[in-house]
Design a protein around this motif. Structure first.
Motif, mmCIF file in Angstrom:
data_model
loop_
_atom_site.group_PDB
_atom_site.id
_atom_site.type_symbol
_atom_site.label_atom_id
_atom_site.label_comp_id
_atom_site.label_asym_id
_atom_site.label_seq_id
_atom_site.Cartn_x
_atom_site.Cartn_y
_atom_site.Cartn_z
ATOM 1 N N THR A 56 -4.577 -7.421 -15.060
ATOM 2 C CA THR A 56 -4.349 -6.198 -15.702
ATOM 3 C C THR A 56 -3.516 -6.526 -17.026
ATOM 4 O O THR A 56 -2.760 -5.712 -17.603
ATOM 5 N N TRP A 72 -12.141 -5.680 -2.918
ATOM 6 C CA TRP A 72 -12.709 -5.395 -1.502
ATOM 7 C C TRP A 72 -14.002 -5.705 -1.312
ATOM 8 O O TRP A 72 -14.462 -5.457 -0.045
ATOM 9 N N GLY A 124 -5.194 -11.740 -9.738
ATOM 10 C CA GLY A 124 -4.634 -10.471 -9.704
ATOM 11 C C GLY A 124 -3.522 -10.194 -10.501
ATOM 12 O O GLY A 124 -3.637 -9.233 -11.298
ATOM 13 N N VAL A 179 -8.422 -3.277 -8.235
ATOM 14 C CA VAL A 179 -8.009 -3.539 -7.172
ATOM 15 C C VAL A 179 -8.995 -3.082 -5.905
ATOM 16 O O VAL A 179 -9.090 -3.651 -4.965
ATOM 17 N N VAL A 195 -1.778 -7.507 -8.109
ATOM 18 C CA VAL A 195 -1.849 -6.451 -9.220
ATOM 19 C C VAL A 195 -0.738 -5.408 -8.947
ATOM 20 O O VAL A 195 -0.176 -5.173 -10.114
ATOM 21 N N THR A 234 0.829 4.012 -11.736
ATOM 22 C CA THR A 234 -0.352 3.172 -11.642
ATOM 23 C C THR A 234 -1.533 3.686 -12.487
ATOM 24 O O THR A 234 -2.155 4.621 -12.349
ATOM 25 N N PHE A 258 -5.000 -10.510 -3.873
ATOM 26 C CA PHE A 258 -5.053 -9.970 -5.358
ATOM 27 C C PHE A 258 -4.553 -8.697 -5.367
ATOM 28 O O PHE A 258 -4.186 -8.387 -6.659
ATOM 29 N N PHE A 259 -4.768 -7.788 -4.391
ATOM 30 C CA PHE A 259 -4.120 -6.412 -4.451
ATOM 31 C C PHE A 259 -2.565 -6.477 -4.684
ATOM 32 O O PHE A 259 -1.931 -5.864 -5.622
ATOM 33 N N THR A 313 -7.458 4.653 -3.104
ATOM 34 C CA THR A 313 -7.604 2.835 -2.914
ATOM 35 C C THR A 313 -6.201 2.514 -2.073
ATOM 36 O O THR A 313 -6.460 1.754 -1.166
ATOM 37 N N THR A 372 -5.970 -0.101 -13.448
ATOM 38 C CA THR A 372 -5.564 -1.098 -12.297
ATOM 39 C C THR A 372 -6.228 -0.589 -10.929
ATOM 40 O O THR A 372 -6.514 -1.642 -10.268
ATOM 41 N N SER A 427 0.938 -1.067 0.106
ATOM 42 C CA SER A 427 -0.006 0.070 0.125
ATOM 43 C C SER A 427 1.031 1.177 -0.101
ATOM 44 O O SER A 427 0.505 2.362 -0.659
ATOM 45 N N THR A 436 -6.375 0.758 1.639
ATOM 46 C CA THR A 436 -6.046 -0.489 1.858
ATOM 47 C C THR A 436 -4.839 -0.490 2.904
ATOM 48 O O THR A 436 -4.808 -1.818 3.633
#
Length: 823
Positions: free
Chosen positions: A515, A85, A511, A81, A122, A73, A118-119, A543, A77, A63, A547
């Motif tokens: 992308t 959630w 993840g 992400v 990605v 980013t 997943f986050f 985001t 994308t 994060s 996170t």
């Protein structure tokens, strides 16, 4: 060249790549504790918490990197992400009306770990090298698990239940999972991946390495004896083929045919050896140190040597014949490759071949003769009337009954494990619904299920659309897509997603591939959008910041739970050392403070306090035990251990009515648990005896009448079980157990029907008495039997002496029982 090298070194030192590397290490380190099985049982929690702590700390770091590198980013994308959630959010919402406070919070953590995977994947896939690292790590982790499983099969290594004895004389390979069907799901994914690499890897040595794994994977797959997975494999192969060009489809099928054929040649020998090895290694492992085989022992090398031999042949073909064959195919197929229908030609032919092959295998004794007997029997018994199909059908029907009572937001995390016994049709034991999406429905309601489906279908559509629109960006990230949806497909037939390792594979793969076809935004355009206004730039930081906050909360929660487990283990160790109760309670109180709703911690403390109360008769211990169990009961009202502790405490302090009410509640919530009936009948019979004075005879008959009613209910349910389909197993025992016999005999004795009392208790009193010292029910039965004999002018001095020898207090209790019949 120098510029390229400089760029490559820069990517390797990029924080995104470091994130990918650390995520990859998670898959190498953590799957070996039963695949991190989320059984919703205390014994499985600690290993999950350790893996979770690593992941949530990495989530916090990711994060921070995402905030600092937000200019790099793309908005698309960040949208992806943010969407993930929704998964843990469904569990957060369902927790407000959850049937179990503790497991609702626990499942929020589990699904937050899925979203974290997943986050991180990605963000770690920001550069292609990061995506490759994640891909290689997951595949390498799978290959190591395959190797570990085979080492167990060959007797060279041992882990508990890696060879699972499904029934006497039949072992199924499970590797790290201790559950063969989930291992089969992973093997399907790995087999598809190895086939893909064998046909697509540009480097001949990498191609040979993956081809080398085809036979070990397929042999392992067959040794799991998973029928559902065997049926699913060809379907998933068909789903994969349209993603490949025609020559690659044919090559993939050739590799599949060659590797399956080679596997079948050696399968019978390996299966026979595995059974012989298991019969020696597994029992010794259960008793302590396993008696392992040398790699050069005949039983061992006659298994692994042929496997290495045929695997090497397949690998050599991949290394030296692949390119020539591919060029030849491209030349021959050049005329039809450009046509739209060409991608579906091989799958169409394959459907016909699979149908013919299935008919041949099932209908030909010669073909079945090639297979080991255990595997041939499993294949031959594939039908919709086999017990596993019927049992799953029952699970799904019962799950829909639960869902009808909790339709919108569900019963909260752990809802199925807590509620299934109240809704079940027969006394099976299954804390898993054997279908990921149905379990999601029970736990999060239709809102949660639709959110889950929208997320997965959205990713599926995005990837397929990108695959069609951007052929130049296709690549090995298809491997990640294959793994994720192969496991998800099998999870509709079993509880694969109850293994945190499998959840991690699915969400990390999703993840890292999510992308791959995402539209890119130019650097200048991104900077301009960032400077334009707060409204235009907020998605780039909100985001990852949100996170990061989630990561901090998860770190605190995970740390608290780990601390609680550590303190609980200390308390248990002190108790085993015989330390004073005040000393033992110090770490246990810390555990409860860290996790006040945890069923195990509070239940154990309450039981210990009641033991001290019974020794000292100090009321404060009983009061504290009661308050503690009441609190944890309100947090987890469907936990059977809590309910059992609650009525035992109430009975011990003389609250008979409260205890009987709790026993009735237990029957209502666990109505196919024969112990619920036998315990209730026992306490009703005792309570009726205690109300034996002349002014309470009506109450006595009322209490004993309830024993009769419960007996009739047990008989009624026993008749219901006779109506189960022929192939369906009953599940747990549901019969007239010794405790029921004792209660009915005791009531008959109290009513003066001494012949009936003798009839009920005689099978116990004249049966196996070797466990008389350890079995209170048997003591009660023998005492009742002797008292009934005495009432009819009979005696059994030998049995009486056995009873008194087992427990000297029985002499006084027998005299009191004989005297009590005059009340």
């Amino acid at each position: 060249m120098k510029k390229y090298a400089s760029t490559n070194n820069s990517l390797l030192s990029s924080p995104f790549t470091v994130i990918a590397l650390l995520l990859g290490l998670w898959f190498i380190i953590f799957p070996y504790q039963t695949g991190l099985f989320n059984a919703l049982l205390f014994n499985f929690e600690n290993s999950i918490l350790q893996a979770a702590l690593y992941l949530v700390i990495l989530l916090l770091g990711t994060s921070i990197v995402a905030v600092m590198q937000r200019k790099q980013t793309e908005a698309s994308t960040l949208g992806v992400v943010a969407a993930v959630w929704v998964i843990p959010l469904c569990y957060v919402i369902s927790s407000f009306g959850a049937v179990s406070s503790y497991y609702a919070h626990w499942m929020i953590l589990i699904n937050a770990l899925a979203a974290a995977m997943f986050f991180i994947a990605v963000i770690g896939s920001r550069h292609a090298i990061g995506r490759n690292m994640i891909e290689w790590s997951i595949v390498a982790s799978g290959y190591i698990i395959v190797a570990w499983g085979l080492l167990n099969a060959f007797g060279i290594a041992y882990s508990r239940d890696a060879l699972w004895e499904a029934q006497p004389g039949q072992y199924r390979l499970t590797s790290v999972f201790q559950y063969s069907n989930t291992y089969a799901a992973l093997l399907i994914a790995l087999f598809l991946v190895a086939l893909y690499y064998s046909t697509h890897a540009a480097n001949r040595y990498w191609r040979a390495l993956h081809a080398l794994m085809l036979v070990p994977i397929f042999v392992s797959f067959m040794l799991t004896l998973s029928r559902a997975a065997l049926l699913l494999l060809p379907v998933l192969v068909l789903c994969l083929l349209p993603f490949l060009r025609l020559s690659k489809q044919i090559l993939l099928l050739l590799y599949m045919i060659v590797s399956i054929g080679a596997s079948l040649i050696i399968l019978s020998q390996i299966d026979t050896n595995m059974l012989e090895i298991a019969l020696q290694v597994v029992p010794s492992g259960l008793q302590g140190d396993a008696m392992l085989f040398s790699p050069f022992d005949r039983l061992s090398w006659s298994g692994w040597l042929p496997m290495l031999g045929v695997s090497a042949v397949v690998a050599l073909c991949a290394c030296y014949l692949h390119e020539k064959l591919e060029r030849w195919l491209d030349g021959r197929l050049a005329r039809i490759i450009g046509r739209k229908w060409s991608l579906f030609a091989v799958p169409a032919v394959l459907i016909v071949l699979f149908a013919l092959g299935a008919a041949l295998v099932l209908g030909s004794s010669a073909i079945r003769g090639i297979l080991p007997a255990s595997i041939a029997d499993r294949i031959e018994n594939i039908n919709f009337q086999q017990h596993s199909v019927l049992e799953r059908g029952t699970f799904y029907k019962d799950a829909m009954k639960v869902s009808s009572d909790y339709p919108v937001l569900g019963a909260g995390g752990g809802g199925w494990a807590d509620l299934y016994q109240q809704y079940q049709h027969n006394p099976y034991t299954s804390r898993q619904a054997h279908n990921y999406f149905i379990q999601v429905l029970v736990e999060t309601g239709w809102v949660g299920l639709l959110a889950h489906l929208a997320f997965f279908i959205g990713l599926l559509v995005l990837y397929i659309r990108g695959h069609i629109r951007y052929p130049e960006r296709r690549g090995s990230h298809l491997v990640l897509f294959i793994m994720a949806f192969a496991i998800l497909a099998h999870s509709m037939l079993d509880f694969d997603m109850s293994f945190v390792y499998m959840i991690a594979v699915v969400f990390a793969c999703l993840g890292a591939s999510a992308t791959a076809f995402a539209p890119t935004t130019g650097r200048a355009k991104a900077l301009e959008a960032e400077k334009a206004s707060f409204a235009a730039s907020w998605p780039s930081w909100i985001t990852p910041v949100a996170t990061g906050v989630i990561a901090v909360v998860a770190i605190v929660y995970t740390g608290q739970q780990l601390s609680a487990h550590s303190n609980y283990d200390k308390a248990i160790a002190l108790a085993q050392q015989g330390k004073p109760i005040n000393e033992v309670m110090v770490p246990l109180d810390k555990a409860i403070k860290s996790s006040p709703d945890h069923p195990t911690f509070s239940t154990v403390k309450s039981q210990w306090l009641m033991q001290v109360y019974q020794q000292t008769k100090t009321e404060s211990y009983a009061k504290e035990a009661g308050e503690l169990i009441d609190h944890v009961y309100h947090a987890n009202p469907y936990d059977e251990a809590i309910i059992s502790t609650k009525y035992q405490n109430e009975w011990a302090i003389g609250q008979e009515d409260a205890a009987l009410a709790t026993l009735e509640e237990r029957i209502a919530k666990f109505n196919w648990n024969i112990s619920a009936y036998s315990d209730a009948m026992h306490y009703y019979s005792l309570s009726g005896w205690n109300a034996g004075t002349s002014d309470k005879k009506e109450r006595r008959q009322q209490l004993w009448g309830r024993v009769d009613e419960l007996h009739k209910e047990v008989l009624r349910r026993m008749e219901e079980l006779k109506k189960l389909p022929e192939g369906q197993l009953q599940g747990r025992e549901f019969d007239i157990v010794p405790a029921i016999r004792q209660a009915l005999g005791f009531v008959a004795y109290g009513r003066g029907d001494y012949a009936k009392a003798i009839e009920w208790t005689q099978p116990l009193a004249t049966g196996d008495l070797t466990k008389l010292k350890e079995d209170p029910t048997l003591e009660y039965a023998v005492r009742t039997y002797l008292a009934a004999l005495d009432a009819t002018g009979q005696s059994n001095d030998e049995l009486k002496n056995q009873l008194f020898a087992a427990n000297p207090d029985e002499e006084a209790m027998l005299k009191a029982l004989i005297a009590g019949r005059t009340k």
